[in-house]
Design an enzyme around this catalytic site. Structure first.
Site, PDB file in Angstrom:
ATOM      1  N   ALA A 177       5.021   2.562  -0.261  1.00 10.61           N
ATOM      2  CA  ALA A 177       5.529   2.523   1.123  1.00 10.61           C
ATOM      3  C   ALA A 177       4.620   3.238   2.105  1.00 10.61           C
ATOM      4  O   ALA A 177       4.042   4.282   1.811  1.00 10.61           O
ATOM      5  CB  ALA A 177       6.920   3.129   1.243  1.00 10.61           C
ATOM      6  N   GLY A 205       7.960   0.197   5.409  1.00 10.65           N
ATOM      7  CA  GLY A 205       7.794  -0.796   6.475  1.00 10.65           C
ATOM      8  C   GLY A 205       7.205  -0.251   7.766  1.00 10.65           C
ATOM      9  O   GLY A 205       7.045  -0.990   8.735  1.00 10.65           O
ATOM     10  N   LYS A 237      12.035   0.083 -10.832  1.00 11.00           N
ATOM     11  CA  LYS A 237      11.591   0.856  -9.670  1.00 11.00           C
ATOM     12  C   LYS A 237      12.859   1.398  -9.027  1.00 11.00           C
ATOM     13  O   LYS A 237      13.629   0.671  -8.425  1.00 11.00           O
ATOM     14  CB  LYS A 237      10.815  -0.015  -8.688  1.00 11.00           C
ATOM     15  N   ASN A 261       4.197  -4.000   0.327  1.00  8.74           N
ATOM     16  CA  ASN A 261       4.959  -5.207   0.651  1.00  8.74           C
ATOM     17  C   ASN A 261       4.766  -5.614   2.110  1.00  8.74           C
ATOM     18  O   ASN A 261       4.066  -6.567   2.425  1.00  8.74           O
ATOM     19  CB  ASN A 261       6.448  -5.000   0.344  1.00  8.74           C
ATOM     20  N   THR A 262       5.355  -4.831   3.017  1.00  8.97           N
ATOM     21  CA  THR A 262       5.378  -5.214   4.429  1.00  8.97           C
ATOM     22  C   THR A 262       3.990  -5.460   5.015  1.00  8.97           C
ATOM     23  O   THR A 262       3.800  -6.403   5.791  1.00  8.97           O
ATOM     24  CB  THR A 262       6.092  -4.130   5.255  1.00  8.97           C
TER      25      THR A 262
END
Lengths: 75, 256
Positions: B186, B160, B99, B208-209
């Site tokens: 994202a 994020g 990635k 993720n976040t």
């Protein structure tokens, strides 16, 4: 022999990448090793002779995603 | 109904990909990944702590035989750094997947797309399966595809930020033109964001976040799993057209 390992001065009597990892108690199958900016293949660890002053990086995988980890920043 | 994501012959069990940063500990990471049903987990490459060798290894919790480990170049701001991290990652890991991130700015973490394109070209030639993290820019997506990217990973919003898909119209244009899979990377904040990305027709979403930072990451991981499945199903089912006025859904016939 004095080396630089992950940015720190490191003194060792060991001669190869394999022996160095063994001395540091690092499992070879979970890391990658770079000597003087050149990635060393795992199969070559036991035959790769280290020289005085070599700069070595030993890296592994850590948690980090779309954002990566906290300690990073522009160098 | 067989609807598996396949990229260059590699089959993926889930269309939800997970980042492993910012969890409380490895145990929570593993539980969240399990609850999400994901089989791709992205990881960063960092120096081993040679003075404190007792620290645990993430791969003790996420078995590479069970999960596809997707190393990333998070934190790289130059092409040379991204190449260096990619080559190390390939040697540390078990696959050619990377990635690719070439970050342009610390405040926005937006990609430096010029550097990204250069790095994609070089790594693709070296046999890497490159997954570049890019802007929601249809032209750049095409250029990355031409450079040999295995998929393109446009951002929905800054990393994020949890703002969701700020420009769903651009994502639609990217989807229309792309011949490689499109994976939103994202910006997802909650389940509906992931759902919208999938409804638009994206092939997968990387999160993720939104999971790691939720009050209950395990519950959010499960929510994301369902959102991605629902979004994919809705995309394939084909939504109705939007209309300004009502259309009765009950028959007029037989009324008193």
């Amino acid at each position: 022999m004095r080396l630089t390992v992950n940015g720190e001065t490191y003194s060792t009597e060991k001669g190869t990448v394999s022996e160095l990892l063994g001395e540091m108690d690092i499992a070879a199958e979970r890391v990658a090793v770079e000597v003087n900016l050149k990635v060393i293949k795992r199969a070559e660890y036991s035959g790769y002779k280290l020289q005085e002053g070599d700069s070595i990086e030993v890296v592994y995988f850590v948690g980090g995603g779309a954002r990566g980890t906290r300690q990073e920043g522009r160098r | 109904m067989e609807d598996k994501l396949v990229i260059r012959g590699i089959e993926f069990r889930s269309r939800l990909w997970i980042g492993t940063g910012k969890y409380r500990d490895f145990e929570e990471t593993a539980r969240a990944v399990e609850a999400s049903g994901a089989d791709v987990v992205t990881v960063a490459v960092r120096r081993v702590n040679i003075t404190d060798r007792k620290s645990e290894n993430l791969l003790d919790y996420l078995d590479p035989k069970q999960y596809k480990i997707l190393p990333n170049t998070a934190g790289c701001y130059t092409v040379d750094d991204a190449l260096r991290y990619s080559r190390l990652a390939r040697e540390a890991g078990v696959s050619d997947m990377i990635k690719l991130e070439v970050i342009g700015d610390e405040k926005t973490l937006f990609p430096d797309t010029i550097g990204l394109l250069k790095a994609t070209e070089i790594l693709a030639k070296e046999g890497f399966m490159v997954f570049p993290y890019t802007n929601d820019d249809p032209i750049m997506a095409r250029r990355l595809e031409d450079a040999g990217a295995a998929a393109v990973m446009p951002l929905g919003a800054p990393i994020g930020s949890g703002l969701g898909l700020r420009n769903p119209y651009n994502i639609r244009i990217i989807l229309e033109a792309a011949k490689v899979p499109v994976i939103v990377d994202a910006g997802v904040g909650t389940a509906s964001d992931a759902n919208i990305a999938m409804e638009l027709g994206c092939d997968a979403v990387l999160i993720n976040t939104a999971i790691a930072g939720a009050k209950d990451p395990i519950a959010m991981a499960e929510a994301m799993k369902h959102a991605v499945i629902a979004g994919r199903l809705a995309h394939r089912a084909g939504r109705i057209a939007k209309k300004l006025y009502a259309t009765a859904s009950s028959p007029l016939e037989g009324m008193l």
